[in-house]
Every structure is written in structure tokens, then in C-alpha cells.
Design an enzyme around this catalytic site. Sequence first.
Site, PDB file in Angstrom:
ATOM      1  N   LEU A 509       0.825  -1.208   0.000  1.00 29.28           N
ATOM      2  CA  LEU A 509       0.000   0.000   0.000  1.00 29.28           C
ATOM      3  C   LEU A 509       0.857   1.255   0.000  1.00 29.28           C
ATOM      4  O   LEU A 509       0.426   2.309  -0.443  1.00 29.28           O
ATOM      5  CB  LEU A 509      -0.889   0.033   1.246  1.00 29.28           C
ATOM      6  CG  LEU A 509      -2.001  -1.007   1.332  1.00 29.28           C
ATOM      7  CD1 LEU A 509      -2.598  -1.019   2.719  1.00 29.28           C
ATOM      8  CD2 LEU A 509      -3.072  -0.709   0.303  1.00 29.28           C
ATOM      9  N   GLN A 511       4.660   3.206   1.919  1.00 29.05           N
ATOM     10  CA  GLN A 511       5.791   3.145   2.822  1.00 29.05           C
ATOM     11  C   GLN A 511       5.456   3.942   4.073  1.00 29.05           C
ATOM     12  O   GLN A 511       5.189   5.126   4.003  1.00 29.05           O
ATOM     13  CB  GLN A 511       7.016   3.738   2.103  1.00 29.05           C
ATOM     14  CG  GLN A 511       8.333   3.503   2.798  1.00 29.05           C
ATOM     15  CD  GLN A 511       8.811   2.056   2.652  1.00 29.05           C
ATOM     16  OE1 GLN A 511       8.375   1.330   1.767  1.00 29.05           O
ATOM     17  NE2 GLN A 511       9.694   1.639   3.535  1.00 29.05           N
ATOM     18  N   GLY A 513       6.269   4.994   8.273  1.00 31.05           N
ATOM     19  CA  GLY A 513       7.395   5.623   8.952  1.00 31.05           C
ATOM     20  C   GLY A 513       8.622   4.738   9.021  1.00 31.05           C
ATOM     21  O   GLY A 513       9.737   5.211   8.879  1.00 31.05           O
ATOM     22  N   PHE A 514       8.439   3.444   9.221  1.00 32.61           N
ATOM     23  CA  PHE A 514       9.621   2.595   9.403  1.00 32.61           C
ATOM     24  C   PHE A 514       9.607   1.330   8.575  1.00 32.61           C
ATOM     25  O   PHE A 514      10.325   0.390   8.848  1.00 32.61           O
ATOM     26  CB  PHE A 514       9.819   2.254  10.886  1.00 32.61           C
ATOM     27  CG  PHE A 514       8.565   1.763  11.556  1.00 32.61           C
ATOM     28  CD1 PHE A 514       8.084   0.484  11.324  1.00 32.61           C
ATOM     29  CD2 PHE A 514       7.869   2.600  12.417  1.00 32.61           C
ATOM     30  CE1 PHE A 514       6.942   0.052  11.945  1.00 32.61           C
ATOM     31  CE2 PHE A 514       6.718   2.153  13.045  1.00 32.61           C
ATOM     32  CZ  PHE A 514       6.250   0.878  12.802  1.00 32.61           C
ATOM     33  N   GLY A 515       8.769   1.285   7.580  1.00 30.49           N
ATOM     34  CA  GLY A 515       8.781   0.101   6.734  1.00 30.49           C
ATOM     35  C   GLY A 515       7.566   0.074   5.823  1.00 30.49           C
ATOM     36  O   GLY A 515       6.679   0.920   5.926  1.00 30.49           O
ATOM     37  N   PRO A 516       7.529  -0.913   4.915  1.00 32.56           N
ATOM     38  CA  PRO A 516       6.430  -0.988   3.963  1.00 32.56           C
ATOM     39  C   PRO A 516       5.113  -1.415   4.640  1.00 32.56           C
ATOM     40  O   PRO A 516       5.129  -2.070   5.673  1.00 32.56           O
ATOM     41  CB  PRO A 516       6.889  -2.049   2.975  1.00 32.56           C
ATOM     42  CG  PRO A 516       7.870  -2.871   3.727  1.00 32.56           C
ATOM     43  CD  PRO A 516       8.521  -1.971   4.720  1.00 32.56           C
ATOM     44  N   VAL A 517       3.991  -1.025   4.037  1.00 37.87           N
ATOM     45  CA  VAL A 517       2.671  -1.400   4.530  1.00 37.87           C
ATOM     46  C   VAL A 517       1.973  -2.223   3.457  1.00 37.87           C
ATOM     47  O   VAL A 517       1.958  -1.838   2.290  1.00 37.87           O
ATOM     48  CB  VAL A 517       1.823  -0.143   4.858  1.00 37.87           C
ATOM     49  CG1 VAL A 517       0.497  -0.549   5.453  1.00 37.87           C
ATOM     50  CG2 VAL A 517       2.568   0.775   5.790  1.00 37.87           C
ATOM     51  N   LYS A 531       1.921  -3.396   8.744  1.00 38.67           N
ATOM     52  CA  LYS A 531       3.093  -2.555   8.645  1.00 38.67           C
ATOM     53  C   LYS A 531       4.284  -3.389   9.105  1.00 38.67           C
ATOM     54  O   LYS A 531       4.314  -3.870  10.238  1.00 38.67           O
ATOM     55  CB  LYS A 531       2.888  -1.369   9.579  1.00 38.67           C
ATOM     56  CG  LYS A 531       3.776  -0.201   9.364  1.00 38.67           C
ATOM     57  CD  LYS A 531       3.139   0.921  10.156  1.00 38.67           C
ATOM     58  CE  LYS A 531       3.899   2.192  10.132  1.00 38.67           C
ATOM     59  NZ  LYS A 531       3.210   3.204  10.919  1.00 38.67           N
ATOM     60  N   ASP A 628       4.005  14.506  13.774  1.00 41.90           N
ATOM     61  CA  ASP A 628       4.158  14.345  12.324  1.00 41.90           C
ATOM     62  C   ASP A 628       2.791  14.330  11.635  1.00 41.90           C
ATOM     63  O   ASP A 628       2.472  13.431  10.872  1.00 41.90           O
ATOM     64  CB  ASP A 628       4.946  13.065  12.014  1.00 41.90           C
ATOM     65  CG  ASP A 628       5.524  13.096  10.603  1.00 41.90           C
ATOM     66  OD1 ASP A 628       5.484  14.171   9.970  1.00 41.90           O
ATOM     67  OD2 ASP A 628       6.001  12.043  10.134  1.00 41.90           O
TER      68      ASP A 628
END
Length: 821
Positions: A509, A511, A513-517, A531, A628
Site C-alpha cells: 500500500l 511506505q 514511517g519505518f517500513g512498507p505497509v 506494517k 508528524d
Amino acid sequence: MGFNHKANSCSMLQLFLLTCSCSCFLLGFCTAIDTLRVNESIQDHETLVSNEQKFKLGFFSPVDSSYRYVGVMYNLPVMTVIWVANRDTPLNDSNGKIEISGDGNLVVLDGKRELIWSSNLSISVVSSSAQLLDTGNLVLRDNSNGRTLWESFEHASDSFVATMKLGTNLNINTNKRNILTSWRSPSDPAPGRFTFTIEPLEIPESFIWNGSYPYWRSGPWNGQIFSGLPNMKSFYKHGLDLVNDSPGNAYLTFTHLNSSIEIYYVLNSSGVLQEKVWSDEKGDWNVTRLSLATDCELYGRCGPFGICNAKGKPICNCFPGFVPRSEEEWDAANWTSGCVRKTPLLCEEGNSAKEDGFLKLKKVKLPYHLKWSPTFIEECRGQCLNNCSCIAYAYDAGIGCMLWSESLIDVQQFSSGGADLYIRLANSELGNKKDQKAIIISTTVLSFFIILLCVYFMWKFSLKYRGKMDTGYPTEKILKDDVKFEELPLFKFEILSNATDNFNLINKLGQGGFGPVYKGKLLNGQAIAVKRLATSSNQGVEEFMNEVEVISKLQHRNLVRLLGCCVESDEKMLVYEYMPNGSLDAYLFGSDKKEFLDWHQRVMIIEGICRGLLYLHRDSRLRIIHRDLKPSNILLDEELNPKISDFGTARIFGGKEDQANTIRVVGTYGYMAPEYALEGRFSEKSDVYSFGVLLLEIVSGKRNTRFYDDEQGQSLIAYAWKLWNEENVVKLMDQVLYDPKMKTEVMRYAHVGLLCVQEKAKSRPNISTVLSMLSSEIVELPRPTQPAFLVSCSASETESSKRSASKCSVNGVTLTIGVGR
Ligand SMILES: *[C@@H]1O[C@H](CO)[C@@H](O)[C@H](O)[C@H]1NC(C)=O
Ligand SMILES: *[C@@H]1O[C@H](CO)[C@@H](O)[C@H](O)[C@H]1NC(C)=O
Ligand SMILES: *[C@@H]1O[C@H](CO)[C@@H](O)[C@H](O)[C@H]1NC(C)=O
Ligand SMILES: *[C@@H]1O[C@H](CO)[C@@H](O)[C@H](O)[C@H]1NC(C)=O
Ligand SMILES: *[C@@H]1O[C@H](CO)[C@@H](O)[C@H](O)[C@H]1NC(C)=O
Ligand SMILES: *[C@@H]1O[C@H](CO)[C@@H](O)[C@H](O)[C@H]1NC(C)=O
Ligand SMILES: *[C@@H]1O[C@H](CO)[C@@H](O)[C@H](O)[C@H]1NC(C)=O
Ligand SMILES: *[C@@H]1O[C@H](CO)[C@@H](O)[C@H](O)[C@H]1NC(C)=O
Ligand SMILES: *[C@@H]1O[C@H](CO)[C@@H](O)[C@H](O)[C@H]1NC(C)=O
């Protein structure tokens, strides 16, 4: 002069009158039919009907009574009174009149022109008029300045209708509480024995009182529902909200989420709170009982330390470790004196407080007299354990840590819902014998098992490292020392891998904050978003843990919901509910989807984000700064309701802390407040800044950072400020929905946006004020001062002569923060 308005009278005339009614107060010459003026009166056979004919003001007689009362009623064939003026002083004939008196009061007079009832203004005004609004509120205004002098919504009778506020300290002038008072009987509107109040306790609760005795209580408000009413979902569905924006001030209100459903609440003369929903087919109200559905709901039914179970026989039992104070009374089903401890607490006998333990009571209604403590679940238990006067604690995601030190009263057992209550008991009551021998034996046995367990786990881990173990993880306490995961459902890697088709790129879906979704589908058909922490990312671990810590404690309709997580060897994943409409930026800035977001939709989104943020800052009681906020972190559900996501950088503030510094500035260029970007200082007000940018972007459909006016390099904020000074902010509105009719609303939103992005954090409103400003509760907005412009380096260089600029480094990118003079 009197007048009689029948329903369905000339509607063209009404339309005309509607348009001019606003100016009436100031001009005083046009006659609107929902308004009563000086030298006019309403007689017994006449009524004043609100603009859209929803409500009427007039005289009525209750069932089985010949007395006449003045009240506000629904304009329906079934008599439905929501407010009564002369509750104590009925008229015994039909010669009464409603008038505006010479001193500006709204009065009811009898046939001899003697005063029956008055609005009792504390000041005298030259000229006033009373208007019946479409909400059912009867408002008395000063004609010279349009100021509200008195309103029926602040003097509730027995009914609670939409937009009304029940609670405390609403009107600072009178310092009066607004409560519901039941009728004495269905034929007598005089104040009865029962009242419904919102108690502004540390955690607000609602009560029904019988005289001065508590009769029923709702349990504490957890940000969404009253936790002692597990069946209260319908309340929520109807937009009920409890606002607790400052200590000692709490009020309950609701709005119609679906205007085709007419709904209101009433405290009837037997002390039962009812929900009434209008049914067109039936031509009458559908009535649901909300309080006292079972005998158990009577306040303190089983006395102190007793627990009531409506399905039990008998309904009352003592807490585990407690016995009836009086066996005789208890056996005769007189439970009022409750229960007492079987074994005294060790700490009471002078031992260390730590000698006792806790027993968990599942799914109960939490007792009265709680104390709130600004700590997390990990410290909550310890805080209670260390203090001998603390006899129970509980933790609710929406409330936080609760402690009790008085007797525990009004506890009920539910079959679903409710909360878990931990009660303090002597160790011996928890099955641990004091007996020395027993201790020695059990220690030996225990050590043996511990050794056995260690061996077993070492064996399992060694298998796992060889990659031979695929399943078989216990679903609880996988990380024993890491309480954070205890609360969360754990998903097996295999299940998530299957759900996402082995993390197929097709299902990606985006990217986070800390990796792909990835998008996925569980076997039961539920759509999820997974995530996955990139295995290479070291820094991500911190953000992952942070996200788990923050979001597992939160629950709100405008925050994305975490369903669980997966922690297996190197894999760390978070599982969320799936948001079919993706993130806001795709809608807002993608030319193909823009039109889906009409003005109304945008207003709903802005308000939703604002409510989510309010929950983070205030209502959740944990005080979380998101840090954020930006369109790509706002997700949209199937109905385009906004949900704030990505808590990887969020920070939780302790009790009195309200500002913090950080060396590592994280966030997104264009949305960061200047004090945060430059000095690493963040607070609620830095989130308000980001919200302001977001608001301006939603109104304009343009990105702050990629916006270029004719003058090069101008940010959206700078452009908005320029338009403001040219008194032309309406130009900010997205071209695709430009509609001059929306002018005032657009201007209001832009105005609030500019207030949020002001340079000085101190001058920015807090988020609850922002919400009031957006909903027009606050009418007079202050003038914004010059905003802080965040300009890119190149832009600043070209305009360096005009700006005082300073350089800073954010996320490794050198930025120039220029503050225009
Ligand atoms: C109301 O009536 C009194 C007496 O008839 C008159 O003096 C006064 O001007 C009237 N006021 C208005 C607002 O019409
Ligand atoms: C009605 O009330 C008035 C005073 O408010 C009283 O003088 C009169 O006797 C009453 N009439 C009846 C029929 O009760
Ligand atoms: C108005 O004031 C009078 C006298 O103080 C009092 O008797 C009456 O109850 C008050 N009415 C209302 C509606 O507060
Ligand atoms: C309310 O309180 C009164 C007096 O304490 C009592 O007589 C009455 O029974 C109570 N009503 C209910 C419904 O409990
Ligand atoms: C509003 O309520 C009506 C009647 O119950 C229902 O048909 C309609 O779908 C509802 N609308 C929304 C937006 O929920
Ligand atoms: C109050 O409401 C309850 C529940 O709906 C009902 O049983 C009771 O009869 C009502 N009391 C009166 C006086 O109408
Ligand atoms: C009212 O109640 C009837 C029967 O219980 C139900 O069929 C109907 O849908 C209800 N109407 C509303 C508007 O809730
Ligand atoms: C129940 O017990 C209390 C306290 O001992 C007593 O005051 C009360 O009268 C008793 N009630 C009944 C109904 O016996
Ligand atoms: C223990 O709890 C009581 C009651 O909540 C409180 O008044 C007291 O200050 C606490 N003592 C300590 C040492 O925290």
C-alpha cells in the site's frame, strides 16, 4: 396584539422572513414568526413556531390535568414537551399570556396580569426579544447588541435534546449546573425527586439522584462511552460526546449524525433515563430504557465490597476474600451493609505494603470514588502496591490508571464489556500459605519447574535459531518482560504472510514511517493493513516500539485502530484495520479524486482530525504529541472519516509536563512549527501548527511546500497571509469547489488556519479552542499575527533582502527558516 401561526402557513413568506430574521435584532422592523417582541404576546390558544417548524412554544395541559403550563414542545401530533417554564406555578385557567416585560424579561402572566413566571434576568435591558430556534432552544436576546441574555437550554427541564449541554460551569456568569430534573408525575411538571447530573470528577461520570442519594451511576467516561454502560453503543452512534476541557468543567452533548433520525433523552418521573426515537410509521416515539434495566443498576445494590450479577442467584456476592458483614441480613437478602475482609492486609499489620497481592475481577463496572493517576499500566500496579491505603486499581486505555482508597461500592459483573478491576488482598487469600513448611516445599517445587521451563525454552529457542520452528508460539506474554505486548493480540507470522500473499508487492500500500505497509485479508474475511518493520532498519525498532506503546493505549473514532502485532525472531509487524480510501493526500492533491471531496466533506474531515487531536492532547489523559501530522498520515475509511495514523514519532507527556526538547528532530518539512524545527522544542502547540497547515491545505487543495504563486517560491501559508492582508482569503478556496455561498465559512476556516500557524507558539490557540472556533461556538476570532513561513533554501536566497533568515538542519536536509518581518 396576538398572533396565531398554523403549521404549513405560506412557506414563501417564511422563506422571506427567514432571510431577514438575522437582521431583525438590529433593525427591529421586520417580523419573523419565530420571535416574540416587545408589545406582542402569545395567548393560550396561540403558539410560536420555530423556523423549520420543528418546535413550538405555547400552553399545554399534561395528561389528567386541567392546569395550564407554558412549554417548548416538538411540533408533532403527539404532545412531546421538552421544556416547561412555570413548573411550580401552574395557571388554573386559559387566560395566561407570554410577553416581554418592560425590564426585558420573558414573562408569563395570568388573566389579572400578575406574574406567574419570569426569566429573572439579573440586569435590566431596554429592549429584548425571544426567539424559538430550530434546535428547540428558546433564546432571549438584547435587541441593542444581539447578545444572549437567557436561554432555555441552560435551564433544562427533564429532556436532553441535540446541541444542548448538560454539565457544569457552562455559564461562567451564573456558575450554575445544568441538570435534568424529572417531573413529579406524568400529570405534574413540578420538579420531582429525581435529577440527572454530570459530575465533573477527575474522570467525569453521570448520576441519577433520588433527592440527595445516588440512585444510579454510569461509571467513568472513557473518551467514547460511559464505561459502566456496556450497551451504550447507541449513544455513541448518535454522536454523544462528553467534553472535559478543563478541570471541574465537563458537559455532555450530542449532535444529530443523521438528520433523518429525531432523537432525544428524557428522565421520567420514576427516575428512569429513556432514549426516544421518532418513528414515522408508528407516528409515535420508540422508547428505550437506558438506566436501571436490571435490579443490579441501583446504586450500591450489594453494599461495599459486594458485586452484583443480574444473572446470579442471589444477585449479590461478596468480592473474593470477603465475607458478609452480617450473615443474618445477607441471608435475608438485605445487602446494604455489604462485606468485610476475611484476612487483614499484611501492610495494615505493619509489614511492607509489598507483601500483598492483587486479584483480577474481569469485566466489571468500576466502583465509585476513583482517583486518577498520570501513569501507564506498568507503573499503575506498582503505585497501588506501594501505598497501603490503595485497595484497588484498574487501567483503561481511554482513561489511564485509576486507584481506589475508600470502600469499593457499586460494582457490577458484566458478561461482556466493562473493565478489569484489580483488588488488593492479603497474600494468603491469593492461595499463598504463610506456613513456613508450605513455603519451603513450594519454593523447592517452584525452582524445579523454573529449571524445567528454562531448559524447555532454551531448547525451543535453539530450534528457532536453526529456523526449524515455524509455529507454536504462545499467544500471551511472548515477551515476558515487555508488558507492552501483553495487551495486544498477537498474530502468527504465518497468518500474516498468508494474508498478504507472502508480502507480495502487488499488495503493497505504501511506505510507512519505518517500513512498507501491505494490504491483507484474514481467513475470516477481515481486511487488514500490515506494517512491517524493515529487517535492516535499526532505527526503526525504536519507532516501532514507540508506536506500539502509544497506540495500544488509545481508542478513538478519529485514530486508526491497531488490531494486534506480530513479534517473531527478526520480524516485527503491526496489524491495523484497513482503510479502503487510503490517505488524504491522494484525495486532496490528486486531480482525479479532488472532486470527491466537496466542501461539506472537507469540513467533516477537518473537524474529525481536530477531534482526534483533541483526544490525543486532552481527552485520552495521556497527553500525546503526534509530531508528524500531514495529509499522508490521515487515512480515510469507507465513509471518508479521517483517522490519524503513524505514531512512530509521537511522544507521551507526563502529568504536568507541557513542553519538551529533543535533539533528534523528526517530522516533515513544511508541517513543522518553527520552534520545533529550529530548536527542537515541541508541545501541543507544535501539533496545532501542523494542524493549521493541514487545514489550509484541505481548504485550498494545495500543498504547502509545493505551492507557487506568481511570486516565486511562496509557501501556501505566505500566500494565505497575503490574501488575508488583501482581505481576499476566500480566494484560497480550492478552485474545484469554488462557490460564493460558502464565503463566510471558508473565511472562518482560513482565519482559524492562520491563527494556528502564528509564529509564536503562545499565541496559537489550543486544540479545544480550535474546535470551538470551527464550530462557531466562539464567534469573535482574534486577529492572527504574522505566521512563520517555512521557505526552502533557494526561495529564501532570492528574497534574502526581505527576510531575516537563519539556517538549520532537519533530518539531514539543510533548511532555511525565514521569518518575514
Ligand atoms: C410599546 O407600547 C408602548 C405603549 O403603547 C409604546 O409607548 C412603545 O413605544 C411600544 N414599544 C414598541 C417597541 O413598539
Ligand atoms: C385560580 O387561581 C387564582 C389565583 O391564581 C385564584 O384566585 C382562583 O381562585 C383560582 N381558581 C380556581 C378555580 O381554582
Ligand atoms: C425568580 O425570582 C423569584 C424571586 O427571587 C423566585 O421566586 C423565582 O423562583 C425565580 N424564578 C425562576 C424561574 O428562577
Ligand atoms: C427515593 O428516596 C426516598 C427517600 O429516601 C424513598 O422513600 C424512595 O423509596 C426512593 N425511591 C426509589 C424509587 O428508590
Ligand atoms: C439515516 O437514517 C435513515 C433512516 O433510518 C437511513 O435510511 C439512512 O441510511 C441514514 N443515513 C445515513 C447517512 O446514515
Ligand atoms: C419510566 O420509564 C420506565 C421505563 O421505560 C417505565 O417502566 C415507567 O413506567 C416510566 N414511568 C412513568 C411514570 O412513566
Ligand atoms: C421503532 O420500533 C419498531 C418496533 O420495535 C421498529 O420496527 C422500528 O424500526 C423502530 N423505529 C425507529 C425509527 O427506531
Ligand atoms: C437492612 O440492614 C440495614 C443495616 O443493618 C438496616 O438499617 C435496614 O433496616 C435493613 N433493611 C431491611 C429491609 O431490613
Ligand atoms: C497513598 O494513597 C493515599 C490515598 O490515595 C494518598 O492520600 C497518599 O498521599 C498516598 N501516599 C503516598 C506515599 O503516595
